[in-house]
Design a protein around this motif. Structure first.
Motif, PDB file in Angstrom:
ATOM      1  N   GLN A   1      12.830  -8.839  -9.664  1.00 36.96           N
ATOM      2  CA  GLN A   1      13.734  -9.165  -8.624  1.00 36.96           C
ATOM      3  C   GLN A   1      13.486  -7.849  -7.874  1.00 36.96           C
ATOM      4  N   VAL A   2      12.825  -7.129  -7.993  1.00 31.81           N
ATOM      5  CA  VAL A   2      12.804  -5.648  -7.020  1.00 31.81           C
ATOM      6  C   VAL A   2      11.348  -5.638  -6.756  1.00 31.81           C
ATOM      7  N   LEU A   3      11.253  -5.293  -5.321  1.00 31.02           N
ATOM      8  CA  LEU A   3      10.015  -5.110  -4.701  1.00 31.02           C
ATOM      9  C   LEU A   3      10.016  -3.836  -3.964  1.00 31.02           C
ATOM     10  N   ALA A   4       9.014  -3.049  -4.053  1.00 26.12           N
ATOM     11  CA  ALA A   4       9.089  -1.541  -3.377  1.00 26.12           C
ATOM     12  C   ALA A   4       7.728  -1.540  -2.690  1.00 26.12           C
ATOM     13  N   VAL A   5       7.682  -1.285  -1.380  1.00 31.76           N
ATOM     14  CA  VAL A   5       6.520  -1.284  -0.662  1.00 31.76           C
ATOM     15  C   VAL A   5       6.305   0.229  -0.221  1.00 31.76           C
ATOM     16  N   LEU A   6       5.052   0.819  -0.400  1.00 37.31           N
ATOM     17  CA  LEU A   6       4.868   2.327   0.090  1.00 37.31           C
ATOM     18  C   LEU A   6       3.786   2.294   0.959  1.00 37.31           C
ATOM     19  N   THR A   7       4.142   3.042   1.892  1.00 38.78           N
ATOM     20  CA  THR A   7       3.374   3.223   3.180  1.00 38.78           C
ATOM     21  C   THR A   7       2.409   4.201   2.525  1.00 38.78           C
ATOM     22  N   MET A   8       1.077   3.891   2.732  1.00 35.98           N
ATOM     23  CA  MET A   8       0.130   5.037   2.269  1.00 35.98           C
ATOM     24  C   MET A   8       0.141   6.322   2.964  1.00 35.98           C
ATOM     25  N   ALA A   9       0.357   7.375   2.340  1.00 39.06           N
ATOM     26  CA  ALA A   9       0.437   8.624   2.931  1.00 39.06           C
ATOM     27  C   ALA A   9      -1.023   9.114   2.467  1.00 39.06           C
ATOM     28  N   SER A  10      -1.101   9.461   1.328  1.00 39.30           N
ATOM     29  CA  SER A  10      -2.055   9.987   0.519  1.00 39.30           C
ATOM     30  C   SER A  10      -2.139   9.232  -0.913  1.00 39.30           C
ATOM     31  N   PRO A  11      -3.512   9.023  -1.451  1.00 43.07           N
ATOM     32  CA  PRO A  11      -3.509   8.101  -2.620  1.00 43.07           C
ATOM     33  C   PRO A  11      -2.779   8.947  -3.635  1.00 43.07           C
ATOM     34  N   GLU A  12      -2.747  10.461  -3.611  1.00 38.86           N
ATOM     35  CA  GLU A  12      -2.163  10.893  -4.920  1.00 38.86           C
ATOM     36  C   GLU A  12      -0.622  10.690  -4.727  1.00 38.86           C
ATOM     37  N   ASP A  13      -0.249  10.937  -3.479  1.00 43.33           N
ATOM     38  CA  ASP A  13       1.571  10.776  -3.235  1.00 43.33           C
ATOM     39  C   ASP A  13       1.882   9.473  -3.792  1.00 43.33           C
ATOM     40  N   CYS A  14       1.009   8.352  -3.248  1.00 43.44           N
ATOM     41  CA  CYS A  14       1.436   7.282  -3.568  1.00 43.44           C
ATOM     42  C   CYS A  14       1.442   6.586  -5.022  1.00 43.44           C
ATOM     43  N   ALA A  15       0.295   7.510  -5.701  1.00 43.18           N
ATOM     44  CA  ALA A  15       0.515   7.219  -6.997  1.00 43.18           C
ATOM     45  C   ALA A  15       1.651   7.612  -7.747  1.00 43.18           C
ATOM     46  N   VAL A  16       2.141   8.932  -7.424  1.00 43.21           N
ATOM     47  CA  VAL A  16       3.208   9.587  -7.880  1.00 43.21           C
ATOM     48  C   VAL A  16       4.673   8.538  -7.670  1.00 43.21           C
ATOM     49  N   TYR A  17       4.523   8.306  -6.623  1.00 41.42           N
ATOM     50  CA  TYR A  17       5.903   7.080  -6.268  1.00 41.42           C
ATOM     51  C   TYR A  17       5.557   6.196  -7.037  1.00 41.42           C
ATOM     52  N   ALA A  18       4.276   5.382  -7.271  1.00 42.00           N
ATOM     53  CA  ALA A  18       4.243   4.184  -7.872  1.00 42.00           C
ATOM     54  C   ALA A  18       4.461   4.156  -9.385  1.00 42.00           C
TER      55      ALA A  18
END
Length: 193
Positions: free
Chosen positions: A115-132
């Motif tokens: 029931q939780v959806l997080a949408v990440l806006t691409m900064a750099s693949p490495e940064d998004c991977a850490v957040y994900a």
């Protein structure tokens, strides 16, 4: 001697100009700091931090389709019950501030990760991977390059932004700060935090 007088005059004028600019910048920073503090303390669930658009309560989210980092499809029709949706970007200072509170709230959200959806806006693949990696235990994660289908459907023009979406894709509440996570929208049942 005339060169010395000219040099002292020019030096004095440059010093006065520099001092004037410094005072002007200091005053402007003080005004902007006050405005930011005022916005951060607002209790309105649909505060907009100067955004052109934010979906208001009772708005139906337009159709969208995306795929999570786990390869799971996500669409408006697949959102069941009450879903917590957030839009974040690595490197965004307000997003960094919101993230720990969001993680804590999402871990306790009724219905769990589904029931939780997080949408990440691409900064750099490495940064998004850490957040994900941080978000995946408590949320389904979608990564978009620029303005993707979810950002477009939810009109997420500035970040962070949070939504509570009910059955049929109806927005029950929207907000832009951690205080949103502790407010209960009007008419919300007791199981929604």
């Amino acid at each position: 001697m005339p060169y010395l007088v000219a040099a002292v005059t020019v030096s004095t004028l440059l010093s006065v100009l520099t001092l004037t600019l410094a005072l002007g910048l200091t005053r402007r920073i003080r005004v902007l700091s006050t405005q930011l503090a005022t916005l951060g303390q607002s209790n309105d669930a649909s505060v907009s931090f100067g955004r052109d658009r934010v979906l208001a309560p009772d708005t139906v989210v337009p159709e969208f389709a995306a795929v999570t980092t786990d390869g799971e499809p996500v669409s408006r029709d697949l959102l069941t019950g009450t879903t917590l949706v957030t839009f974040l970007a690595p490197g965004c200072a307000p997003c960094e501030t919101l993230l720990p509170r969001f993680l804590e709230h999402a871990a306790e959200f009724p219905g769990g990760r589904q029931q939780v959806l997080a949408v990440l806006t691409m900064a750099s693949p490495e940064d998004c991977a850490v957040y994900a990696d941080r978000l995946s235990p408590v949320a389904r994660v979608v990564i978009e390059r620029g303005k993707g289908p979810l950002s477009d459907a939810f009109e997420a023009d500035a970040l962070p932004v949070l939504y509570l979406v009910g059955a049929g894709g109806v927005v029950r509440a929207s907000g832009v700060d951690a205080a949103f996570l502790t407010r209960r929208p009007v008419g919300a049942s007791a199981d929604v935090r």
